[in-house]
Scaffold this motif. Structure first.
Motif, PDB file in Angstrom:
ATOM      1  N   LEU A  23      15.092   1.253 -35.710  1.00 35.18           N
ATOM      2  CA  LEU A  23      14.437   2.188 -36.622  1.00 35.18           C
ATOM      3  C   LEU A  23      13.002   2.450 -36.154  1.00 35.18           C
ATOM      4  O   LEU A  23      12.320   1.536 -35.682  1.00 35.18           O
ATOM      5  N   VAL A  31       9.351  -0.994 -46.523  1.00 32.26           N
ATOM      6  CA  VAL A  31      10.665  -1.362 -45.982  1.00 32.26           C
ATOM      7  C   VAL A  31      11.211  -2.543 -46.762  1.00 32.26           C
ATOM      8  O   VAL A  31      10.468  -3.273 -47.449  1.00 32.26           O
ATOM      9  N   ARG A  65      16.401  -1.927 -44.257  1.00 35.70           N
ATOM     10  CA  ARG A  65      16.376  -0.462 -44.354  1.00 35.70           C
ATOM     11  C   ARG A  65      14.969  -0.030 -44.773  1.00 35.70           C
ATOM     12  O   ARG A  65      14.139  -0.843 -45.186  1.00 35.70           O
ATOM     13  N   THR A  68      13.899   3.271 -50.334  1.00 39.24           N
ATOM     14  CA  THR A  68      14.321   4.528 -50.941  1.00 39.24           C
ATOM     15  C   THR A  68      13.633   4.713 -52.288  1.00 39.24           C
ATOM     16  O   THR A  68      12.862   3.859 -52.735  1.00 39.24           O
TER      17      THR A  68
END
Length: 438
Positions: A23, A31, A65, A68
């Motif tokens: 990434l 994150v 990831r 979000t």
């Protein structure tokens, strides 16, 4: 070389390496990472970069990831839960009568664990408190006792220098600080001046310690026997920052003098006797102070070439400065006339009327005419003045010389209906007779 990103946990200054797993993450982005205590919501402080393999602790944990919008909402809900837990825990501490001070509450990203940080002077039995908190929040409860330096780091604040506390801004770990550092730096040993907000010695004493230790090795100690450009003497004071020292000379011990470190030769470092010490006959050279150095001659060269003014050709541009000079000279003369300081005219110069002007120093005859101030002059007074000027003498009797009514002044016409106008009365004779009629 290993590709990593640096992340920083909430409330901490230390950065940790994580594997980005392909990434591309920029600094400042949030994150989700995997830790030994579960998943955590962290902030990236340095994007993808290469580091040596020796600086990476294996196994290197990976990034799960990018955060979000749902992760952002969960993080906000956890922050609100921490505020509620802080108030509830304070009430429980007061109810149990425990001698402890609650500092901070942290909840993990999953919400399965809540950590309470507190300070206390000694050991505290908080087993009953943990049971009550677990029954309220239905999650794992952990209480951690921290020191006063960790308390200052979590709460934050301003130091005596006016800046935010170093421990809450950039210090990754606390460095050991001793009172010997303050003595080496010639600081006041007053606790209020060398102690921080936490009550311990300030962390900034460690920053310049290496520079002071290096200066101490190069500078002589107090009471050292040295040779100066003015003769031998003993060191009375040392200034490490300026690399200077004060020496009490043997020839004039009542007034110590200041010398640079390069101007003295150390014959004996520290206290001791002078026996057996040979004083060199050649004295060290004296260094020039900045104020004693000769000033360099400064020369200013003006390379000026008049350029033609915009919109004018070469001939007009050369005539333009002369015209402006004449205008300035006229304005200067006008201001001098206004102030009563008219400049002398040039000899032979004609005036505006065509008459030659007076030469400088010429005496001018001035005739003074006395004028008697009076009020409104009547027609008789004007006629008498005219006759006297023509040589006609005094006015005739019977009013022969009286001017007609049409020659009356405007003042007489305006005085109609007002105060009665006073007429001219002839002088009385010296014999005391009656005045002449008419």
């Amino acid at each position: 070389m290993t590709e990593v990103i640096s992340v920083r946990f909430r409330g901490g200054c230390k950065s940790y390496y994580f594997d980005p797993k392909g990434l591309q993450i920029a600094a400042g982005e949030h994150v989700i990472v995997e830790t030994a205590a579960g998943t955590e919501f962290v902030t990236c402080c340095e994007g993808n970069h290469q580091v040596p393999d020796q600086s990476v602790i294996q196994p290197l944990r990976a990034v799960v990831r990018l955060a979000t919008e749902g992760d952002e909402r969960i993080n906000q809900r956890n922050r609100q839960r921490e505020k509620e837990a802080f108030g509830i825990c304070e009430k429980k501490i007061a109810a149990h009568g425990l001698e402890m001070k609650l500092i901070r509450v942290e909840s993990n990203f999953e919400g399965s664990k809540i950590i309470f940080f507190f300070t206390a002077e000694g050991r505290v039995d908080f087993r009953e408190l943990v049971k009550d908190l677990a029954g309220v929040f239905r999650s794992r409860i952990e209480l951690r006792q921290v020191g006063v330096r960790d308390e200052a780091k979590m709460i934050g604040g301003l130091g005596i220098c006016g800046r935010p506390l170093c421990c809450s801004q950039f210090l990754e770990e606390f460095l050991p600080v001793s009172i010997k550092m303050a003595k080496t730096q010639n600081l006041s040993l007053n606790p209020t001046k060398i102690s921080g907000t936490c009550g311990r010695l300030m962390c900034c004493l460690k920053y310049e310690q290496n520079a002071y230790e290096d200066a101490v090795k190069r500078m002589p100690k107090n009471d050292s026997f040295v040779l100066t450009p003015d003769g031998p003497g003993n060191v009375t004071a040392v200034d490490l920052l300026r690399q200077e020292m004060k020496v009490r000379l043997d020839e004039s011990p009542e007034s110590p003098k200041s010398y640079k470190n390069a101007e003295v030769v150390v014959l004996r470092n520290g206290k001791g006797s002078r026996e057996g010490i040979e004083i060199p006959k050649e004295r060290p050279a004296r260094l020039l102070r900045p104020e004693e150095q000769p000033a360099e001659e400064e020369r200013f060269v003006f390379d000026y070439a008049p350029r033609p003014l915009a919109g004018l050709d070469a001939a007009e541009s050369e005539e333009e400065p002369k015209r402006q000079g004449r205008q300035r000279q006229r304005r200067r003369r006008g201001s001098q006339r206004h102030e009563g300081q008219r400049p002398p005219r040039q000899e032979g110069r004609e005036s505006r009327e065509g008459r030659p002007s007076r030469a400088e120093g010429e005496v001018v005859k001035v005739e003074r005419i006395s004028v008697k101030a009076s009020g409104d002059l009547t027609a008789e007074k004007k006629a008498a003045a005219d006759r006297k000027a023509r040589g006609g003498g005094a006015p005739r009797k019977g009013g022969e010389g009286r001017p007609p009514k049409a020659a009356e002044s405007s003042t007489e016409r305006k005085s109609e209906g007002g105060a009665q106008h006073r007429r001219h009365r002839p002088r009385r004779r010296r014999g005391g007779g009656s005045p002449s009629e008419g």
